[in-house]
Design a protein around this motif. Structure first.
Motif, short mmCIF file in Angstrom:
data_model
loop_
_atom_site.label_atom_id
_atom_site.label_comp_id
_atom_site.label_asym_id
_atom_site.label_seq_id
_atom_site.Cartn_x
_atom_site.Cartn_y
_atom_site.Cartn_z
N ASP A 29 0.61 -1.24 0.05
CA ASP A 29 0.00 -0.08 0.06
C ASP A 29 1.03 1.22 0.03
O ASP A 29 0.50 2.35 -0.69
N PHE A 30 2.03 1.27 0.84
CA PHE A 30 2.83 2.58 0.73
C PHE A 30 3.43 2.51 -0.34
O PHE A 30 3.60 3.83 -0.68
N ARG A 31 4.09 1.46 -0.96
CA ARG A 31 4.79 1.59 -2.21
C ARG A 31 3.90 2.21 -3.05
O ARG A 31 4.12 3.14 -4.27
N GLU A 36 2.37 7.02 -6.68
CA GLU A 36 1.18 8.15 -7.06
C GLU A 36 1.72 9.46 -6.66
O GLU A 36 1.52 10.54 -7.52
N CYS A 37 2.20 9.66 -5.51
CA CYS A 37 2.41 11.00 -5.09
C CYS A 37 3.77 11.48 -5.95
O CYS A 37 4.08 12.64 -6.03
N GLU A 38 4.65 10.62 -6.29
CA GLU A 38 6.01 11.12 -6.99
C GLU A 38 5.89 11.21 -8.54
O GLU A 38 6.65 11.54 -9.43
N ALA A 39 4.20 10.83 -8.92
CA ALA A 39 4.19 10.76 -10.41
C ALA A 39 4.30 12.29 -10.71
O ALA A 39 3.78 13.27 -10.20
N GLU A 40 4.83 12.50 -12.12
CA GLU A 40 5.01 13.76 -12.85
C GLU A 40 3.73 14.17 -13.52
O GLU A 40 3.26 13.54 -14.18
N CYS A 41 3.17 15.20 -13.05
CA CYS A 41 1.89 15.81 -13.53
C CYS A 41 1.73 17.11 -13.37
O CYS A 41 1.67 17.75 -12.40
N ARG A 42 2.20 18.06 -14.57
CA ARG A 42 2.13 19.31 -14.52
C ARG A 42 1.23 20.09 -15.65
O ARG A 42 0.95 19.40 -16.52
#
Length: 82
Positions: A29-31, A36-42
């Motif tokens: 779950d943590f991984r 998702e938190c580290e995914a690049e979306c700008r």
């Protein structure tokens, strides 16, 4: 009686539990959450106040009207039922 070895391989999606159940997040779950938190979306929005942009992006009903990529939306803010 034969003991089964615990697997460290991903087991696929975990079952959705009811509100009465408590599920403690594990390493998988943590991984997944970290990925998702580290995914690049700008996205660059010029001349738009941050408050307006926030309101437009988070208004689910209105977003379905202007964003043709929206298929389904749901709240992901709760990490655990705890």
């Amino acid at each position: 009686m034969e003991k089964l070895a615990a697997s460290t391989e991903p087991q696929g999606p975990r079952p959705v539990l009811g509100r009465e159940s408590v599920q403690v997040p594990d390493d998988q779950d943590f991984r997944s959450f970290r990925s998702e938190c580290e995914a690049e979306c700008r996205m660059e929005c010029c001349d738009v106040p941050a408050e307006t942009l926030y309101d437009v992006l988070h208004d689910i009903e209105y977003r379905k009207k202007w964003d043709s990529n929206v298929i389904e939306t749901f709240d992901i803010a709760r990490l655990t039922v705890n």
